[in-house]
Design a protein around this motif. Structure first.
Motif, PDB file in Angstrom:
ATOM      1  N   ASP A 196       0.831  -1.201   0.000  1.00 22.73           N
ATOM      2  CA  ASP A 196       0.000   0.000   0.000  1.00 22.73           C
ATOM      3  C   ASP A 196       0.868   1.254   0.000  1.00 22.73           C
ATOM      4  O   ASP A 196       0.591   2.228  -0.723  1.00 22.73           O
ATOM      5  N   LEU A 197       1.939   1.239   0.783  1.00 23.76           N
ATOM      6  CA  LEU A 197       2.865   2.374   0.800  1.00 23.76           C
ATOM      7  C   LEU A 197       3.596   2.507  -0.535  1.00 23.76           C
ATOM      8  O   LEU A 197       3.851   3.624  -1.007  1.00 23.76           O
ATOM      9  N   MET A 198       3.935   1.387  -1.146  1.00 23.81           N
ATOM     10  CA  MET A 198       4.553   1.419  -2.474  1.00 23.81           C
ATOM     11  C   MET A 198       3.612   2.067  -3.486  1.00 23.81           C
ATOM     12  O   MET A 198       4.032   2.892  -4.302  1.00 23.81           O
ATOM     13  N   THR A 199       2.336   1.697  -3.429  1.00 27.05           N
ATOM     14  CA  THR A 199       1.352   2.274  -4.339  1.00 27.05           C
ATOM     15  C   THR A 199       1.215   3.770  -4.105  1.00 27.05           C
ATOM     16  O   THR A 199       1.093   4.555  -5.053  1.00 27.05           O
ATOM     17  N   GLY A 200       1.244   4.179  -2.838  1.00 26.94           N
ATOM     18  CA  GLY A 200       1.183   5.605  -2.529  1.00 26.94           C
ATOM     19  C   GLY A 200       2.378   6.362  -3.077  1.00 26.94           C
ATOM     20  O   GLY A 200       2.234   7.460  -3.634  1.00 26.94           O
ATOM     21  N   ALA A 201       3.565   5.776  -2.939  1.00 25.11           N
ATOM     22  CA  ALA A 201       4.773   6.415  -3.472  1.00 25.11           C
ATOM     23  C   ALA A 201       4.703   6.520  -4.989  1.00 25.11           C
ATOM     24  O   ALA A 201       5.072   7.545  -5.583  1.00 25.11           O
ATOM     25  N   LEU A 202       4.209   5.466  -5.637  1.00 24.64           N
ATOM     26  CA  LEU A 202       4.064   5.472  -7.095  1.00 24.64           C
ATOM     27  C   LEU A 202       3.091   6.556  -7.533  1.00 24.64           C
ATOM     28  O   LEU A 202       3.384   7.335  -8.452  1.00 24.64           O
ATOM     29  N   THR A 203       1.944   6.624  -6.887  1.00 22.12           N
ATOM     30  CA  THR A 203       0.932   7.617  -7.254  1.00 22.12           C
ATOM     31  C   THR A 203       1.451   9.025  -7.050  1.00 22.12           C
ATOM     32  O   THR A 203       1.236   9.913  -7.885  1.00 22.12           O
ATOM     33  N   HIS A 204       2.151   9.243  -5.950  1.00 19.30           N
ATOM     34  CA  HIS A 204       2.715  10.576  -5.677  1.00 19.30           C
ATOM     35  C   HIS A 204       3.737  10.950  -6.745  1.00 19.30           C
ATOM     36  O   HIS A 204       3.722  12.080  -7.255  1.00 19.30           O
ATOM     37  N   ALA A 205       4.598  10.002  -7.098  1.00 25.02           N
ATOM     38  CA  ALA A 205       5.629  10.291  -8.101  1.00 25.02           C
ATOM     39  C   ALA A 205       5.018  10.614  -9.457  1.00 25.02           C
ATOM     40  O   ALA A 205       5.538  11.441 -10.207  1.00 25.02           O
ATOM     41  N   MET A 206       3.883   9.973  -9.774  1.00 28.39           N
ATOM     42  CA  MET A 206       3.250  10.157 -11.072  1.00 28.39           C
ATOM     43  C   MET A 206       2.316  11.362 -11.135  1.00 28.39           C
ATOM     44  O   MET A 206       1.959  11.820 -12.226  1.00 28.39           O
ATOM     45  N   SER A 207       1.909  11.872  -9.982  1.00 30.83           N
ATOM     46  CA  SER A 207       0.877  12.909  -9.950  1.00 30.83           C
ATOM     47  C   SER A 207       1.381  14.286 -10.344  1.00 30.83           C
ATOM     48  O   SER A 207       0.594  15.153 -10.730  1.00 30.83           O
ATOM     49  N   GLY A 208       2.691  14.507 -10.210  1.00 28.02           N
ATOM     50  CA  GLY A 208       3.228  15.841 -10.482  1.00 28.02           C
ATOM     51  C   GLY A 208       3.075  16.799  -9.318  1.00 28.02           C
ATOM     52  O   GLY A 208       3.380  17.981  -9.427  1.00 28.02           O
ATOM     53  N   PHE A 209       2.584  16.293  -8.166  1.00 25.08           N
ATOM     54  CA  PHE A 209       2.404  17.147  -7.000  1.00 25.08           C
ATOM     55  C   PHE A 209       3.686  17.282  -6.171  1.00 25.08           C
ATOM     56  O   PHE A 209       3.776  18.113  -5.284  1.00 25.08           O
ATOM     57  N   GLY A 210       4.660  16.414  -6.419  1.00 27.24           N
ATOM     58  CA  GLY A 210       5.850  16.374  -5.573  1.00 27.24           C
ATOM     59  C   GLY A 210       6.902  17.404  -5.943  1.00 27.24           C
ATOM     60  O   GLY A 210       6.726  18.244  -6.828  1.00 27.24           O
ATOM     61  N   MET A 211       8.038  17.323  -5.241  1.00 28.68           N
ATOM     62  CA  MET A 211       9.119  18.280  -5.448  1.00 28.68           C
ATOM     63  C   MET A 211       9.897  18.022  -6.732  1.00 28.68           C
ATOM     64  O   MET A 211      10.437  18.944  -7.336  1.00 28.68           O
ATOM     65  N   ILE A 212       9.972  16.749  -7.144  1.00 30.67           N
ATOM     66  CA  ILE A 212      10.779  16.386  -8.305  1.00 30.67           C
ATOM     67  C   ILE A 212       9.969  16.591  -9.583  1.00 30.67           C
ATOM     68  O   ILE A 212       8.965  15.928  -9.798  1.00 30.67           O
ATOM     69  N   GLN A 213      10.410  17.514 -10.403  1.00 30.74           N
ATOM     70  CA  GLN A 213       9.756  17.797 -11.679  1.00 30.74           C
ATOM     71  C   GLN A 213      10.752  17.542 -12.814  1.00 30.74           C
ATOM     72  O   GLN A 213      11.957  17.674 -12.624  1.00 30.74           O
ATOM     73  N   ARG A 214      10.244  17.184 -13.956  1.00 34.77           N
ATOM     74  CA  ARG A 214      11.126  16.949 -15.104  1.00 34.77           C
ATOM     75  C   ARG A 214      11.761  18.258 -15.554  1.00 34.77           C
ATOM     76  O   ARG A 214      11.079  19.262 -15.745  1.00 34.77           O
ATOM     77  N   LYS A 215      13.090  18.236 -15.706  1.00 32.28           N
ATOM     78  CA  LYS A 215      13.800  19.413 -16.196  1.00 32.28           C
ATOM     79  C   LYS A 215      13.565  19.570 -17.689  1.00 32.28           C
ATOM     80  O   LYS A 215      13.377  18.585 -18.409  1.00 32.28           O
ATOM     81  N   SER A 216      13.574  20.793 -18.145  1.00 30.63           N
ATOM     82  CA  SER A 216      13.231  21.079 -19.540  1.00 30.63           C
ATOM     83  C   SER A 216      14.183  20.423 -20.537  1.00 30.63           C
ATOM     84  O   SER A 216      13.800  20.140 -21.676  1.00 30.63           O
ATOM     85  N   ASP A 217      15.422  20.157 -20.113  1.00 32.71           N
ATOM     86  CA  ASP A 217      16.399  19.568 -21.031  1.00 32.71           C
ATOM     87  C   ASP A 217      16.442  18.039 -20.946  1.00 32.71           C
ATOM     88  O   ASP A 217      17.269  17.398 -21.604  1.00 32.71           O
ATOM     89  N   ILE A 218      15.539  17.444 -20.139  1.00 32.09           N
ATOM     90  CA  ILE A 218      15.496  15.990 -19.986  1.00 32.09           C
ATOM     91  C   ILE A 218      14.302  15.442 -20.765  1.00 32.09           C
ATOM     92  O   ILE A 218      13.165  15.847 -20.523  1.00 32.09           O
ATOM     93  N   PRO A 219      14.525  14.538 -21.725  1.00 34.12           N
ATOM     94  CA  PRO A 219      13.403  13.954 -22.476  1.00 34.12           C
ATOM     95  C   PRO A 219      12.427  13.228 -21.545  1.00 34.12           C
ATOM     96  O   PRO A 219      12.827  12.692 -20.509  1.00 34.12           O
ATOM     97  N   GLU A 220      11.154  13.205 -21.940  1.00 31.97           N
ATOM     98  CA  GLU A 220      10.113  12.588 -21.116  1.00 31.97           C
ATOM     99  C   GLU A 220      10.418  11.124 -20.827  1.00 31.97           C
ATOM    100  O   GLU A 220      10.286  10.652 -19.696  1.00 31.97           O
ATOM    101  N   ARG A 221      10.854  10.369 -21.838  1.00 36.52           N
ATOM    102  CA  ARG A 221      11.143   8.946 -21.634  1.00 36.52           C
ATOM    103  C   ARG A 221      12.273   8.748 -20.628  1.00 36.52           C
ATOM    104  O   ARG A 221      12.214   7.855 -19.772  1.00 36.52           O
ATOM    105  N   GLN A 222      13.304   9.573 -20.719  1.00 34.90           N
ATOM    106  CA  GLN A 222      14.428   9.471 -19.787  1.00 34.90           C
ATOM    107  C   GLN A 222      13.975   9.776 -18.357  1.00 34.90           C
ATOM    108  O   GLN A 222      14.400   9.124 -17.397  1.00 34.90           O
ATOM    109  N   HIS A 223      13.103  10.763 -18.223  1.00 39.74           N
ATOM    110  CA  HIS A 223      12.580  11.116 -16.905  1.00 39.74           C
ATOM    111  C   HIS A 223      11.769   9.956 -16.323  1.00 39.74           C
ATOM    112  O   HIS A 223      11.900   9.626 -15.139  1.00 39.74           O
ATOM    113  N   ARG A 224      10.953   9.303 -17.145  1.00 38.74           N
ATOM    114  CA  ARG A 224      10.151   8.188 -16.655  1.00 38.74           C
ATOM    115  C   ARG A 224      11.035   7.015 -16.233  1.00 38.74           C
ATOM    116  O   ARG A 224      10.749   6.343 -15.236  1.00 38.74           O
ATOM    117  N   GLU A 225      12.109   6.766 -16.979  1.00 38.98           N
ATOM    118  CA  GLU A 225      13.015   5.688 -16.603  1.00 38.98           C
ATOM    119  C   GLU A 225      13.688   5.990 -15.257  1.00 38.98           C
ATOM    120  O   GLU A 225      13.930   5.081 -14.455  1.00 38.98           O
TER     121      GLU A 225
END
Length: 206
Positions: A160-189
């Protein structure tokens, strides 16, 4: 002359509702706002969905059927095999969601999912348990095979905590955001890599 075929009414309603629920939550977004955004009247919502609760459920069904189908396909390829390691099972669980988040409107749904965690809607929770609980049980069985020292209660807590961490990471609400010079696929990996390390450590902890 625009030759693009019109978007079906049901799809327009789903897209508008998903965006509004992601922004304002389930209680904060009204059906009036949904109909205005989709360019339809209330009768169209009632015809296609019947109620706001059923509209919310259809949003989840539309996305989770896809995510969980991919999860089970990945799990069935590795379940029960002697060479399977914990990270393989975690990847089967998290990667389909991470991939969806990079597919257009998938990122919007992950914010809706985060709202579902924040808002304690018993009807929605019951719907998710009844329709997708079998997916979690199959993953629990494989995690349990690889972590025999953990009791079922501990396993459910940690997943359940793993699922919460996954959802938080995917939601865009957290501190870590994709940098403009990083491709989307690389960010997801990178997200998958970090989730694998984090959750594997948590699951393995005595």
């Amino acid at each position: 002359m625009d030759s693009t075929p019109p978007i079906p009414t049901k799809q327009r309603i789903l897209a508008a509702a998903e965006e509004l629920f992601a922004q304002h939550g389930f209680d904060g977004a009204s059906l009036r706002q949904v109909t205005a955004s989709a360019g339809v009247n209330l009768a169209a919502v009632n015809y296609h969905f019947g109620s706001k609760s059923q509209l919310i459920e259809e949003i989840f069904r539309h996305r989770l059927d896809d995510i969980n189908g991919r999860r089970l396909l990945a799990l069935h390829k590795i379940a029960g095999k002697p060479e399977t390691v914990l990270e393989d099972v975690i990847a089967a669980y998290v990667r389909p969601a991470v991939e969806l988040s990079g597919e257009g409107e998938g990122s919007v749904f992950m914010r809706v999912m985060a709202r579902a965690y924040a808002e304690h809607d018993d009807t929605l929770r019951r719907f998710l348990s009844e329709n997708y609980g079998h997916v979690m049980r199959q993953f629990v069985a494989e995690f349990g095979r690889l972590l025999p020292e953990l009791g079922k209660e501990d396993l459910y807590w940690r997943i359940d905590l793993m699922t919460g961490a996954l959802t938080h990471a995917m939601s865009g609400f957290g501190m870590i955001q994709r940098k403009s010079d990083i491709p989307e696929r690389q960010h997801r990996e990178k997200i998958v890599e970090q989730l694998l390390r984090f959750t594997a450590s948590g699951l393995r902890h005595p």
